[in-house]
Design a protein around this motif. Structure first.
Motif, PDB file in Angstrom:
ATOM      1  N   TYR A 100     108.455  96.045  81.138  1.00 12.90           N
ATOM      2  CA  TYR A 100     108.739  97.133  82.350  1.00 12.90           C
ATOM      3  C   TYR A 100     107.489  97.068  83.146  1.00 12.90           C
ATOM      4  N   VAL A 101     107.903  97.518  84.427  1.00 15.07           N
ATOM      5  CA  VAL A 101     106.905  97.720  85.481  1.00 15.07           C
ATOM      6  C   VAL A 101     106.261  99.161  85.225  1.00 15.07           C
ATOM      7  N   GLY A 102     104.936  99.205  85.021  1.00 16.99           N
ATOM      8  CA  GLY A 102     104.517 100.599  84.522  1.00 16.99           C
ATOM      9  C   GLY A 102     104.259 101.485  86.025  1.00 16.99           C
ATOM     10  N   THR A 103     105.284 101.634  86.678  1.00 21.26           N
ATOM     11  CA  THR A 103     105.074 102.731  87.747  1.00 21.26           C
ATOM     12  C   THR A 103     104.508 104.026  87.427  1.00 21.26           C
ATOM     13  N   ASP A 104     104.118 104.727  88.472  1.00 15.87           N
ATOM     14  CA  ASP A 104     103.700 106.232  87.994  1.00 15.87           C
ATOM     15  C   ASP A 104     104.840 106.953  87.400  1.00 15.87           C
ATOM     16  N   ASP A 105     106.026 106.921  87.991  1.00 19.78           N
ATOM     17  CA  ASP A 105     107.231 107.815  87.660  1.00 19.78           C
ATOM     18  C   ASP A 105     107.532 107.258  86.059  1.00 19.78           C
ATOM     19  N   TYR A 106     107.526 105.934  85.757  1.00 21.84           N
ATOM     20  CA  TYR A 106     107.952 105.271  84.383  1.00 21.84           C
ATOM     21  C   TYR A 106     107.150 105.764  83.522  1.00 21.84           C
ATOM     22  N   ARG A 107     105.740 105.906  83.462  1.00 27.30           N
ATOM     23  CA  ARG A 107     104.645 106.324  82.660  1.00 27.30           C
ATOM     24  C   ARG A 107     104.980 107.821  82.414  1.00 27.30           C
ATOM     25  N   ALA A 108     105.128 108.465  83.633  1.00 27.79           N
ATOM     26  CA  ALA A 108     105.326 109.995  83.318  1.00 27.79           C
ATOM     27  C   ALA A 108     106.423 110.487  82.433  1.00 27.79           C
ATOM     28  N   GLU A 109     107.648 109.671  82.780  1.00 31.75           N
ATOM     29  CA  GLU A 109     108.929 109.968  81.690  1.00 31.75           C
ATOM     30  C   GLU A 109     108.728 109.677  80.363  1.00 31.75           C
TER      31      GLU A 109
ATOM     32  N   GLU B 290     107.223 112.087 100.491  1.00 34.90           N
ATOM     33  CA  GLU B 290     108.335 111.013 101.021  1.00 34.90           C
ATOM     34  C   GLU B 290     108.832 110.487  99.802  1.00 34.90           C
ATOM     35  N   LEU B 291     108.492 110.439  98.537  1.00 37.15           N
ATOM     36  CA  LEU B 291     109.044 109.687  97.615  1.00 37.15           C
ATOM     37  C   LEU B 291     110.055 110.634  96.922  1.00 37.15           C
ATOM     38  N   VAL B 292     111.104 110.720  97.534  1.00 39.12           N
ATOM     39  CA  VAL B 292     112.134 111.651  97.209  1.00 39.12           C
ATOM     40  C   VAL B 292     113.215 111.119  96.020  1.00 39.12           C
ATOM     41  N   TYR B 293     112.913 109.812  95.790  1.00 37.45           N
ATOM     42  CA  TYR B 293     113.500 109.355  94.721  1.00 37.45           C
ATOM     43  C   TYR B 293     112.742 108.628  93.738  1.00 37.45           C
ATOM     44  N   LYS B 294     113.313 108.339  92.439  1.00 33.86           N
ATOM     45  CA  LYS B 294     112.204 107.770  91.741  1.00 33.86           C
ATOM     46  C   LYS B 294     111.957 106.607  92.161  1.00 33.86           C
ATOM     47  N   ASP B 295     110.416 106.276  91.916  1.00 39.17           N
ATOM     48  CA  ASP B 295     109.982 105.056  92.601  1.00 39.17           C
ATOM     49  C   ASP B 295     109.696 104.253  91.179  1.00 39.17           C
ATOM     50  N   THR B 296     110.766 103.148  91.546  1.00 40.10           N
ATOM     51  CA  THR B 296     110.876 102.316  90.154  1.00 40.10           C
ATOM     52  C   THR B 296     110.373 100.773  90.419  1.00 40.10           C
ATOM     53  N   ALA B 297     109.924 100.183  91.374  1.00 40.38           N
ATOM     54  CA  ALA B 297     109.338  99.129  91.642  1.00 40.38           C
ATOM     55  C   ALA B 297     110.288  98.166  91.032  1.00 40.38           C
ATOM     56  N   ASN B 298     111.779  98.202  91.225  1.00 47.16           N
ATOM     57  CA  ASN B 298     112.569  97.347  90.645  1.00 47.16           C
ATOM     58  C   ASN B 298     113.223  96.367  91.559  1.00 47.16           C
TER      59      ASN B 298
ATOM     60  N   ILE C 234     113.094 101.375  98.643  1.00 42.69           N
ATOM     61  CA  ILE C 234     113.048 102.667  99.597  1.00 42.69           C
ATOM     62  C   ILE C 234     111.698 102.727 100.066  1.00 42.69           C
ATOM     63  N   SER C 235     110.738 101.975  99.903  1.00 44.17           N
ATOM     64  CA  SER C 235     109.377 102.167 100.300  1.00 44.17           C
ATOM     65  C   SER C 235     108.810 102.727  99.280  1.00 44.17           C
ATOM     66  N   GLY C 236     107.695 102.316  98.463  1.00 48.75           N
ATOM     67  CA  GLY C 236     107.236 103.134  97.414  1.00 48.75           C
ATOM     68  C   GLY C 236     105.775 102.502  97.389  1.00 48.75           C
ATOM     69  N   LYS C 237     105.067 102.773  96.109  1.00 47.72           N
ATOM     70  CA  LYS C 237     103.912 102.393  95.804  1.00 47.72           C
ATOM     71  C   LYS C 237     103.949 100.755  95.139  1.00 47.72           C
ATOM     72  N   PRO C 238     103.128  99.917  95.947  1.00 45.09           N
ATOM     73  CA  PRO C 238     103.115  98.615  95.369  1.00 45.09           C
ATOM     74  C   PRO C 238     102.342  98.586  93.870  1.00 45.09           C
ATOM     75  N   VAL C 239     103.196  97.786  92.815  1.00 44.99           N
ATOM     76  CA  VAL C 239     102.437  97.785  91.671  1.00 44.99           C
ATOM     77  C   VAL C 239     102.037  96.243  91.195  1.00 44.99           C
ATOM     78  N   ARG C 240     100.713  96.115  91.293  1.00 41.71           N
ATOM     79  CA  ARG C 240     100.193  94.745  90.585  1.00 41.71           C
ATOM     80  C   ARG C 240     100.658  94.443  89.210  1.00 41.71           C
ATOM     81  N   VAL C 241     101.071  93.306  88.845  1.00 43.06           N
ATOM     82  CA  VAL C 241     101.462  92.830  87.759  1.00 43.06           C
ATOM     83  C   VAL C 241     100.885  91.369  87.387  1.00 43.06           C
ATOM     84  N   ASN C 242     100.328  91.099  86.265  1.00 43.83           N
ATOM     85  CA  ASN C 242      99.922  89.776  85.866  1.00 43.83           C
ATOM     86  C   ASN C 242     101.214  88.715  86.112  1.00 43.83           C
ATOM     87  N   ALA C 243     100.967  87.482  86.585  1.00 44.12           N
ATOM     88  CA  ALA C 243     102.044  86.959  86.829  1.00 44.12           C
ATOM     89  C   ALA C 243     102.539  86.012  85.774  1.00 44.12           C
TER      90      ALA C 243
END
Length: 488
Positions: free
Chosen positions: A96-105, A131-139, A155-164
């Motif tokens: 999973y991508v550990g976005t803020d919204d994923y971690r909060a849920e 402006e993050l009116v929908y769940k930011d999933t980085a999906n 929908i334009s959100g926060k970029p999440v860095r991931v080890n490749a």
């Protein structure tokens, strides 16, 4: 994150309740996987070339819990699947991508965000999501820049860095705290300079922005471009000196804006492409009007004398009427039945003329190129071919000659569903298509594999097939991360 069943709850047809029993994008080829998996010793059918070194990664939606309300396929939590190749061997991981919204849920919090088929956060008077009116999933997409991946959201959100290689979430990317707002999914990396070029847009305000981040992760330019009204662009073009922004006639309805719902329409207006200097200002943009259309994905763009050339997949009607079998999901299914053809636009920066040329009439989408040629004249583009079915299923691959429009074709075995491929240059490559095309494919029985094709012998099919220990559901975009550039 731990590799056990506690990470996510199994989502199966038996767990779906209410209207979601009618939702085909939670079942079959699209059913999310339950756990995160690591497999370091994979069986190989055929032979993995020893000059293939790096990570093939793909993003997509994967809800960590069975949805209770109306659920759009686009709303699932981001999950990345990856196969790492080195010395003729392969490793598989999904995380999973550990976005803020994923971690909060996962911590049991109510994030107060809506979804495409539910009222947005703006419908809640106490919402603090801005402006993050929908769940930011980085999906949606993955871009390799400065040694690691960025997981991005459409929908334009926060970029999440991931080890490749390991797919470990490294954290939100703010470019040293300089990012003014958000980043949409389909940014591009200029291989000549190492710059990451991106765009952003507001759902409700009449403007877009674009920005440039250098190879050292420093934001060097950020510009606003005013528009006649709010727009919903999906991709952009990049050349050596310009960005190409899209002002397309798909917009929110008045009722959608008023009720804070994702309700869109095709407006009676032309499509426009805005060519702006990469290192200039937003008011220097030059607009080119063309026929009404929508574009999800760009193959490539480049400069040719006075012209800026862009090749992309142009949407056309799919011919399917909404099917009542899917109940309230009939409209979603209909819209997701992609129907697009490859088209070239040439925009003359001196005369203002724009010329359009359709390259082929075969239906395909999700174009990828050798990323070393991003923003430069390229000959080859690799697309998925679309099965003529109501549900979105990729039944094969097409290798296009962008000059002639001719294509070589490779079809998956009957019933398999593929994904967006990636092109991996061979170590020591001497030409644009000297390398490999890599793709995930999943069978109706739920088994998945990764296939490796020789790009110069494309229609011969895979030279290696690697069965995977986990199912890879249908998803969105992928990319290639060269092994010698992946940060330790």
């Amino acid at each position: 994150m731990a590799d056990d069943a506690a990470v996510a709850r199994r989502i199966s047809t038996g767990e779906l309740t209410g209207l979601n029993t009618l939702n085909p994008y939670l079942q079959g080829l699209y059913e999310p996987v339950a756990v995160e998996t690591t497999a370091l010793e994979l069986k190989v059918i055929g032979e993995i070339p020893k000059d293939l070194h790096g990570s093939f990664v793909r993003n997509g939606p994967n809800p960590h819990e069975a949805p209770e309300g109306m659920h759009h396929w686009f709303d699932g939590d981001g999950m990345v699947h990856a196969v790492y190749f080195e010395n003729g061997k392969a490793e598989y991981r999904n995380r999973y991508v550990g976005t803020d919204d994923y971690r909060a849920e996962m911590a049991g919090l109510d994030i107060g965000a809506g979804g495409v088929l539910r009222p947005s956060a703006k419908s809640r008077p106490d919402s603090k999501r801005g402006e993050l009116v929908y769940k930011d999933t980085a999906n949606t997409d993955l871009v390799f820049h400065n040694g690691s991946l960025m997981a991005l959201w459409y929908i334009s959100g926060k970029p999440v860095r991931v080890n490749a290689r390991t797919l470990e979430t490294l954290g939100n990317e703010t470019f040293g705290g300089a990012l003014p707002r958000h980043v949409s999914a389909h940014g591009k990396v200029d291989p000549r300079t190492g710059e990451f070029c991106f765009f952003d847009y507001s759902l409700t305000e009449p403007w877009m922005t674009y920005g440039v981040v250098d190879r050292n992760n420093v934001l060097t330019n950020f510009q606003r471009v005013d528009l006649p009204g709010p727009r919903l662009p999906h991709d952009m073009g990049l050349t050596e000196n310009y960005v190409v922004l899209h002002d397309l006639p798909v917009v929110f309805t008045e009722g959608g804006l008023r009720n804070h719902m994702w309700q869109i329409k095709v407006a009676d207006q032309p499509a426009r492409f805005g060519v702006a200097p990469k290192h200039g200002t937003g008011d220097q943009i030059k607009w080119f009007e063309t026929d009404t259309c929508y574009i999800y994905h760009v193959a490539n763009a480049w400069e040719d004398g006075d012209e800026v050339v862009m090749t992309a997949c142009m949407m056309t009607p799919n011919g399917f009427p909404p099917n009542p079998e899917y109940g309230p999901y009939a409209s979603m299914v209909n819209v997701l039945a992609l129907n697009a053809v490859p088209v070239e636009w040439r925009m003359n920066m001196v005369t203002g003329e724009v010329r359009k040329r359709q390259l082929d009439d075969r239906i395909g989408e999700f174009p990828v190129i050798n990323l070393d040629y991003t923003g430069a004249r390229s000959r080859w583009s690799y697309h998925v071919s679309m099965a003529h079915e109501e549900l979105q299923r990729f039944d094969g691959l097409l290798k296009y000659d962008l000059g002639t429009g001719q294509a070589q074709e490779y079809k998956f075995a009957e019933g398999l569903g593929g994904s967006e491929p990636a092109f991996a240059p061979r170590i020591g490559a001497t030409s644009e298509d000297d390398g490999y095309v890599i793709v995930f494919a999943t069978a109706p029985d739920g088994t998945s594999e990764v296939q490796v094709l020789n790009a110069q012998d494309f229609d011969k099919g895979p030279i290696a097939r690697i069965p995977l220990p986990a199912r890879v559901p249908a998803g969105f975009h992928g990319t290639w991360a060269p092994g010698d550039q992946i940060a330790a």
